[in-house]
Write an enzyme that holds these catalytic residues in place. Structure first.
Site, PDB file in Angstrom:
ATOM      1  N   ARG A 365       0.854  -1.182   0.000  1.00 27.99           N
ATOM      2  CA  ARG A 365       0.000   0.000   0.000  1.00 27.99           C
ATOM      3  C   ARG A 365       0.897   1.241   0.000  1.00 27.99           C
ATOM      4  NH1 ARG A 365      -3.963   2.578   4.641  1.00 27.99           N
ATOM      5  NH2 ARG A 365      -5.122   3.946   3.221  1.00 27.99           N
ATOM      6  N   HIS A 366       0.378   2.332  -0.559  1.00 30.19           N
ATOM      7  CA  HIS A 366       1.148   3.571  -0.603  1.00 30.19           C
ATOM      8  C   HIS A 366       1.424   4.111   0.806  1.00 30.19           C
ATOM      9  CE1 HIS A 366      -2.531   5.761   0.449  1.00 30.19           C
ATOM     10  NE2 HIS A 366      -3.161   5.022  -0.466  1.00 30.19           N
ATOM     11  N   HIS A 552      -2.974   0.167  -3.389  1.00 26.57           N
ATOM     12  CA  HIS A 552      -3.834   0.700  -2.334  1.00 26.57           C
ATOM     13  C   HIS A 552      -4.084  -0.383  -1.289  1.00 26.57           C
ATOM     14  CE1 HIS A 552      -4.664   4.102  -5.086  1.00 26.57           C
ATOM     15  NE2 HIS A 552      -4.529   3.168  -6.021  1.00 26.57           N
TER      16      HIS A 552
END
Length: 625
Positions: A365-366, A552
């Site tokens: 995930r970012h 994400h």
């Protein structure tokens, strides 16, 4: 004095002092440490470097047992390396996943040559000399491969050593024990019973068939280099449980224990009945101090996690290395390896055997984005009356990238916060420390994902070598998009002009125009499954480079589950799971090419955990009531 302590003291003899003072000891004595304390520090750290011993002494400055003359316990193991070891590690992971942890998981794969014995701190170096001499004397007769046969019962599974090879190993163990006992004045007992390499021990009987099937996948004839290794442990905590700290804990009361993330704590199960619920009392491996700590700050560790490797003797036969040895004139391949950081030339040779070339896929995930901290209307906090961006808080980026349609579209395509940039760089540096090789990088078109990929590559020092492939198909489930439309992302040209290392020649599997607002869960699952398979196909399986995918929270499950053959979760369960995924949460899959499948394993780096830091107004509570 307690009976147990009296027994420990009885094992210690200080009658004979070493006649020669080693260089490491001399350095510590020059720093003003007493000889017996310096020797204790050296024995506890494997007599490797002054820095290790000095760090140990500093950490143990408040250790109430520092003056106690209790020695370490030592054991001599024969340990496999190379491809055979890799297969054993795969068995360890898979058996734990399918059947839970059993007693064998507490220790790494090994054959016991001499079980644990005590040795006075000042005489440990004599054990090293003994290992070197006995290893040299057996190097020519050591078998190029060891005969192993699988044996199974309702509580044990492992390889038995063939008689002819077992006899050689027993002779080696006997020679070491005899010489070590005489020189170091300690009682060393060789293992003369059936020699074995344990795979599973003390498991539930109904798991026997599953474990046997997993064990049959191990090829005992696989390439293997054997290493005789001398390990030590703290004899006071042999029957204790070992815990690992997941978080730092700062004591609130005088009877509580200070712990740092990663610390090991020894806990006596018999002493926990009087402790308040949710707490344990234990002794820190790092400091030697004792106190209470919250149990939910810890997890169970393996027994051998706190052991120290002192020295090892590498058995290498000519048939394995033939011409390579000619290129390493100053290195003895048969002989003692005094430090885990061997010379680069020997490491390179060993790596030919120790690596199994496999593809890996790291889905992440970012990092923290500004809308996570300041809300969906974050941009309104950062605009001047004339519509220009300014930094309203130090966690906002100092500037925003330039885009032709102005800053308004950043509201639904937010950048990383400054903390998010730091997080991403930190993960990249951690991957670099673990010598992870990233060959391909794919990113969702969201700016926060592209920035995360860029800063990870900078931490890896690969930002000038590996370019980011922007794949629209990696975007999150569009039903969760607050604007109910697909965000207006930055173009490839704008990203390149903003100095992002974009692969402008890459053409995505899913064009932006194919993303449908408010897509159904089934449509999202289908898109995710298709794009991940296309990425895997597009990345050659040559070498062991990792495919990094930055997406994400929804990406972790939607991209990995189809790869490892698991069905999609129910949409409600999926949403619950995604909510728990933090910034830079990650999953790692590796390919088992010979079986044409992928499996999920532990990521190559640890998790990143930190606390919240709320906005602060100095007027409230300081000046105003």
């Amino acid at each position: 004095m307690a009976v147990a302590e009296t027994q420990l003291y009885a094992k210690v003899s200080n009658k004979h002092k070493s006649k020669s003072t080693p260089v490491l000891l001399e350095s510590l004595l020059a720093k003003g440490f007493p000889a017996h304390i310096a020797q204790k520090a050296l024995a506890a750290t494997g007599q490797k470097t002054i820095e290790d011993a000095a760090k140990w002494l500093h950490s143990h400055c408040n250790d109430p047992s520092l003056e106690d003359p209790i020695p370490q316990e030592y054991a001599l193991y024969l340990c496999p390396t190379g491809r055979f070891y890799n297969h054993l590690q795969e068995f360890w992971k898979e058996s734990k996943r399918q059947c839970g942890k059993n007693r064998a998981h507490e220790i790494f794969p090994h054959i016991t040559l001499c079980d644990f014995f005590t040795c006075e701190d000042q005489k440990v170096e004599l054990l090293y000399d003994t290992l070197k001499r006995v290893g040299d004397s057996f190097s020519q007769c050591f078998p190029p491969s060891i005969s192993l046969s699988l044996h199974s019962s309702t509580s044990y599974l492992g390889f038995f050593i063939g008689d002819s090879h077992a006899n050689i190993l027993k002779e080696f163990a006997t020679a070491f024990s005899s010489e070590a006992s005489a020189l170091a004045d300690c009682h060393v007992k060789p293992c003369l019973k059936q020699l074995h390499l344990t795979l599973a021990h003390k498991f539930y009987p109904h798991h026997q068939k599953t474990l046997e099937q997993l064990a049959k996948c191990i090829n005992p004839g696989e390439t293997c280099q054997w290493v005789a290794a001398l390990y030590s442990r703290d004899m006071r905590f042999v029957h204790y449980q070992t815990l690992r700290a997941l978080f730092q804990y700062k004591p609130q009361n005088i009877d509580e224990l200070m712990i740092n993330t990663g610390d090991f704590i020894y806990v006596d199960p018999t002493q926990q009945s009087e402790v308040s619920e949710g707490w344990v009392i234990g002794t820190s491996h790092r400091t030697g101090c004792r106190g209470f700590l919250p149990e939910n700050y810890t997890e169970r560790a393996n027994e051998s996690d706190t052991w120290v490797k002192h020295r090892e003797y590498v058995f290498v036969t000519a048939s394995r290395f033939f011409t390579q040895t000619e290129n390493v004139p100053n290195v003895k391949l048969n002989g003692e390896v005094c430090n885990p950081s061997m010379s680069r030339s020997v490491t390179n040779i060993l790596s030919l055997q120790n690596t199994t070339l496999r593809r890996g896929m790291l889905v992440m995930r970012h990092g923290e984005s500004v809308d996570q901290v300041f809300g969906k209307s974050w941009l309104q906090q950062c605009l001047t009356p004339d519509g220009k961006y300014y930094r309203a808080d130090l966690n906002f980026p100092s500037t925003l990238p330039k885009r032709k349609d102005g800053v308004k579209h950043f509201e639904h395509d937010p950048p990383l916060s400054c903390c998010g940039i730091f997080q991403s760089r930190l993960i990249g540096e951690a991957l670099l420390d673990q010598e992870v090789t990233v060959s391909y990088v794919y990113s969702s078109p969201a700016l926060r994902c592209i920035q995360t990929a860029q800063h990870i590559l900078q931490g890896l020092k690969l930002d000038q070598k590996v370019k980011i492939r922007v794949e629209p198909g990696l975007f999150e489930w569009t039903k969760w998009e607050a604007s109910r439309v697909i965000p207006n992302f930055m173009t490839m040209t704008e990203l390149a002009e903003a100095s992002y290392k974009i692969d402008t020649s890459y053409r995505g599997n899913f064009p932006l125009s194919s993303l449908v607002p408010s897509e159904s869960y089934e449509e999202y699952v289908s898109r995710s499954s298709a794009v991940i398979k296309q990425i895997i196909t597009a990345c050659p399986s040559k070498g062991k480079g990792i495919i990094l995918i930055v997406g994400h929270g929804s990406s972790l499950a939607s991209f990995t589950r189809p790869l490892i053959g698991l069905p999609a979760r129910d949409s409600s369960d999926f949403a619950q799971a995604v909510r728990k995924i933090p910034s830079l949460g990650m999953c790692f899959c590796e390919e088992i090419k010979e079986e044409n499948k992928w499996q999920m394993v532990n990521p190559p780096v640890k998790t990143l955990t930190h606390g919240a830091n709320a906005a602060f107004n100095w007027r409230n509570g300081i000046v105003e009531d």
